[in-house]
Scaffold this motif. Structure first.
Motif, PDB file in Angstrom:
ATOM      1  N   UNK A 143      -9.023   8.862  -4.929  1.00  0.00           N
ATOM      2  CA  UNK A 143      -7.981   8.218  -4.128  1.00  0.00           C
ATOM      3  C   UNK A 143      -6.697   8.093  -4.936  1.00  0.00           C
ATOM      4  N   UNK A 144      -6.823   7.712  -6.190  1.00  0.00           N
ATOM      5  CA  UNK A 144      -5.653   7.525  -7.046  1.00  0.00           C
ATOM      6  C   UNK A 144      -4.959   8.849  -7.336  1.00  0.00           C
ATOM      7  N   UNK A 145      -5.733   9.898  -7.600  1.00  0.00           N
ATOM      8  CA  UNK A 145      -5.140  11.217  -7.864  1.00  0.00           C
ATOM      9  C   UNK A 145      -4.409  11.727  -6.630  1.00  0.00           C
ATOM     10  N   UNK A 146      -5.029  11.550  -5.448  1.00  0.00           N
ATOM     11  CA  UNK A 146      -4.366  11.986  -4.215  1.00  0.00           C
ATOM     12  C   UNK A 146      -3.057  11.223  -3.998  1.00  0.00           C
ATOM     13  N   UNK A 147      -3.063   9.909  -4.275  1.00  0.00           N
ATOM     14  CA  UNK A 147      -1.846   9.116  -4.133  1.00  0.00           C
ATOM     15  C   UNK A 147      -0.802   9.534  -5.158  1.00  0.00           C
ATOM     16  N   UNK A 148      -1.225   9.748  -6.401  1.00  0.00           N
ATOM     17  CA  UNK A 148      -0.294  10.163  -7.440  1.00  0.00           C
ATOM     18  C   UNK A 148       0.344  11.507  -7.148  1.00  0.00           C
ATOM     19  N   UNK A 149      -0.440  12.430  -6.581  1.00  0.00           N
ATOM     20  CA  UNK A 149       0.112  13.747  -6.221  1.00  0.00           C
ATOM     21  C   UNK A 149       1.112  13.621  -5.082  1.00  0.00           C
ATOM     22  N   UNK A 150       0.802  12.773  -4.087  1.00  0.00           N
ATOM     23  CA  UNK A 150       1.721  12.610  -2.949  1.00  0.00           C
ATOM     24  C   UNK A 150       3.029  11.944  -3.366  1.00  0.00           C
ATOM     25  N   UNK A 151       3.007  11.150  -4.438  1.00  0.00           N
ATOM     26  CA  UNK A 151       4.213  10.483  -4.927  1.00  0.00           C
ATOM     27  C   UNK A 151       4.980  11.334  -5.937  1.00  0.00           C
ATOM     28  N   UNK A 152       4.460  12.537  -6.217  1.00  0.00           N
ATOM     29  CA  UNK A 152       5.140  13.442  -7.144  1.00  0.00           C
ATOM     30  C   UNK A 152       4.994  13.055  -8.595  1.00  0.00           C
ATOM     31  N   UNK A 153       3.971  12.294  -8.936  1.00  0.00           N
ATOM     32  CA  UNK A 153       3.786  11.855 -10.315  1.00  0.00           C
ATOM     33  C   UNK A 153       2.925  12.810 -11.126  1.00  0.00           C
ATOM     34  N   UNK A 154       1.987  13.481 -10.479  1.00  0.00           N
ATOM     35  CA  UNK A 154       1.025  14.320 -11.188  1.00  0.00           C
ATOM     36  C   UNK A 154       1.352  15.798 -11.037  1.00  0.00           C
ATOM     37  N   UNK A 155       1.168  16.582 -12.091  1.00  0.00           N
ATOM     38  CA  UNK A 155       1.324  18.034 -11.969  1.00  0.00           C
ATOM     39  C   UNK A 155       0.171  18.626 -11.169  1.00  0.00           C
ATOM     40  N   UNK A 156       0.319  19.861 -10.688  1.00  0.00           N
ATOM     41  CA  UNK A 156      -0.719  20.457  -9.821  1.00  0.00           C
ATOM     42  C   UNK A 156      -2.097  20.528 -10.461  1.00  0.00           C
TER      43      UNK A 156
END
Length: 577
Positions: free
Chosen positions: A352-365
């Motif tokens: 859940x956290x990784x999906x949220x972080x990706x949607x917020x543009x915080x995590x690389x692909x």
């Protein structure tokens, strides 16, 4: 119509493949969760063949998140957490800080931004409640004190992650995400407004929801319709989650969690959990499948060292940190090994956290694939880790003087105080375990003025008992030193109120060795175990179902006989022959 067909295709393919791979995973003695994630990998865009609709899968996954968090809230017991708070709260907080720091250091070394590193570290710091509960149930230690510590630890982690999910969106811009950047003043304003909204929602749920929704559940239950009851439970979970997001800006996860919490206040909470379980499991499967669709298997050969480092943090860094913390709180070596093994995996909150972080543009692909690789590998190896606890403990005790000192170190709670009344030291009852059964036995002994000594693994309980003037020693009763401190050699009887069959045999063996004439009284959940205990040790054994049947039968016979002894009134004239 095309949209409906796409939805049917997605659900059919996801559930069908998850069933097949989940069955294969359990055949290999792995968590079924591993099979669900692999099903998502097969259906994802990074593998050949049929590709499921990612958009539909993500929406189905949102429902899965709601129902998962609803289940967590429904089983969340503040009382159970408070019973182990002195170790679970500081232990979980410190362990999460250590794991987050390790993950952040690794991500910054790879060149990621501060926000991405923070999200990545947090994702590696929290274990899967689903995997933990199933592992403890398989080992039969869920109801033991060690099991309660592990579950309480995970509850604290879950609560911390709920807070992270609430605070991350308003902080995303400041942490380097794609959302609009804010200056210091606006940041505090945004955080303040977010916390105010969350506080308003929590207050509404605790003050109104905990009274309103149990009342609604009671009214629906009175109809006698199982369908309406199930519908009410699911509608409450999804409706509160959606309403909290629409009215208070709160995440679906937090709304569903509090929906479960307020439903727990109802006397029908167990039925609500039971009735919603099939639907919750089905959508949870869809959630794990959708997470698996994000995984790119190429990361295993493109970034093998990074994957190995992630697995190292999950299975070595977290494990050593947790074991050290448990030992620092002066708990036995076995408890330290069990709790640390419980945390050597990551799961649903990480996704859940990784999906949220990706949607917020915080995590690389590549972040999602690295976390998923760590999850798959750690879940696959976690059952093996549990099976190594007993041989590892035996090996350490045989070869390490430090391990033996940790197992037998001086502890003020491990022996009776010098001020203990001498009447406890002769012909007393030794009561092993102070859970639900042990408390009732202790109350009966106190009422009859029969002296007893409690042997208990829960330090908080031992401290509370001593504060109330009850003689108690802390430790595992399978250790002869604990029974010696309880003065088993001079006791008339030992009452074993713990559920573990293997532990019971060890305790009886030790008690009989130190006091051959002692009488042993044991609880059991199995007729077969009861028969063996009676044959091997001559114990008095009470089987749960048998004791309940005897109590019910005795009540029925007493009531029936009392009614027969009453004079029967003559029948009315119109009924006489």
């Amino acid at each position: 119509m095309a949209h409906s067909v796409a939805l049917i295709h997605t659900i059919a393919a996801a559930l069908g493949l998850a069933l097949a791979l989940g069955f294969f995973a359990t055949w290999l003695r792995l968590p079924a969760l591993v099979g669900y994630l692999l099903a998502g990998v097969v259906l994802g865009p990074f593998t050949p063949g049929f590709v499921a609709d990612a958009g539909l899968a993500s929406q189905l996954a949102e429902i899965g998140v709601m129902l998962l968090m609803f289940g967590v809230g429904l089983h969340f017991s503040l009382g159970d957490l408070l019973a182990v708070r002195k170790i679970a709260v500081p232990g979980a907080v410190v362990q999460m800080m250590v794991a987050t720091a390790l993950g952040m250091s690794l991500a910054i070394w790879w060149g990621w931004g501060l926000g991405g590193a923070l999200v990545f570290g947090l994702a590696l710091s929290v274990a899967s409640t689903v995997v933990l509960l199933r592992a403890l149930e398989t080992l039969g230690i869920l109801d033991t004190h060690t099991g309660r510590i592990a579950v309480g630890w995970l509850v604290v982690e879950d609560l911390a992650m709920v807070l992270v999910l609430v605070l991350l969106p308003p902080l995303a811009g400041w942490l380097g995400g794609t959302t609009q950047d804010v200056d210091g003043a606006n940041l505090w304003k945004t955080l303040g407004w977010t916390l105010l909204q969350v506080g308003g929602f929590v207050a509404l749920m605790l003050l109104v929801g905990r009274r309103l929704f149990p009342w609604v559940l009671w009214q629906v239950a009175r109809t006698g319709s199982r369908e309406l009851f199930t519908l009410c439970v699911v509608a409450a979970a999804v409706g509160i989650a959606f309403g909290s997001a629409a009215l208070f800006g709160v995440s679906f996860a937090l709304g569903a969690f509090f929906a479960g919490m307020v439903m727990r206040e109802s006397e029908f909470s167990h039925r609500a959990a039971h009735e919603s379980l099939p639907l919750r499991d089905a959508f949870a499967v869809l959630f794990f499948v959708s997470v698996g669709m994000l995984f790119n298997p190429a990361v295993l050969w493109d970034r093998p060292l990074q994957v190995l480092a992630v697995v190292g943090i999950i299975m070595v860094g977290k494990t050593l940190a947790a074991a050290g913390l448990v030992l620092a709180f002066r708990y036995p070596l076995n408890t330290a090994l069990t709790v640390s093994a419980s945390l050597a995996q990551i799961g649903e909150f990480s996704f859940i956290l990784v999906a949220l972080g990706a949607s917020l543009g915080l995590l690389p692909p590549e972040a999602a694939s690295l976390v998923l690789a760590g999850a798959l590998i750690s879940m696959a190896l976690n059952p093996l880790l549990f099976h190594t606890i007993a041989p590892l403990q035996a090996w350490l005790l045989a070869r390490s003087a430090l391990a033996r000192r940790l197992e037998q170190r001086d502890d003020p709670l491990a022996e009776l105080p010098m001020s203990t009344d001498s009447r406890y030291l002769a012909r007393q009852v030794v009561l092993v375990g102070y859970g639900r059964i042990g408390r009732r036995v202790a109350s009966a002994l106190i009422a009859s003025d029969i002296p007893f000594v409690v042997a208990e693994q829960n330090r908080e309980l031992v401290e509370a008992l001593r504060a109330d003037g009850v003689a108690a020693v802390f430790g595992d009763a399978t250790d002869p030193a604990v029974l010696i401190q309880a003065h088993i050699a001079r006791a008339a009887m030992v009452v074993i109120a713990t559920p573990g069959t293997l532990d019971v045999r060890q305790i009886i063996d030790t008690a009989k060795t130190l006091n051959p004439a002692i009488e042993t009284v044991v609880r059991s959940h199995s007729d077969e175990d009861a028969r063996r205990l009676r044959q091997e040790w001559g114990s008095t054994v009470f089987v749960a179902n048998d004791a309940l049947a005897v109590a019910i039968s005795q009540h029925v016979l007493e009531r029936t006989q009392s009614r027969r002894s009453r004079p029967t009134a003559p029948a009315p004239l119109h009924e006489r022959g």
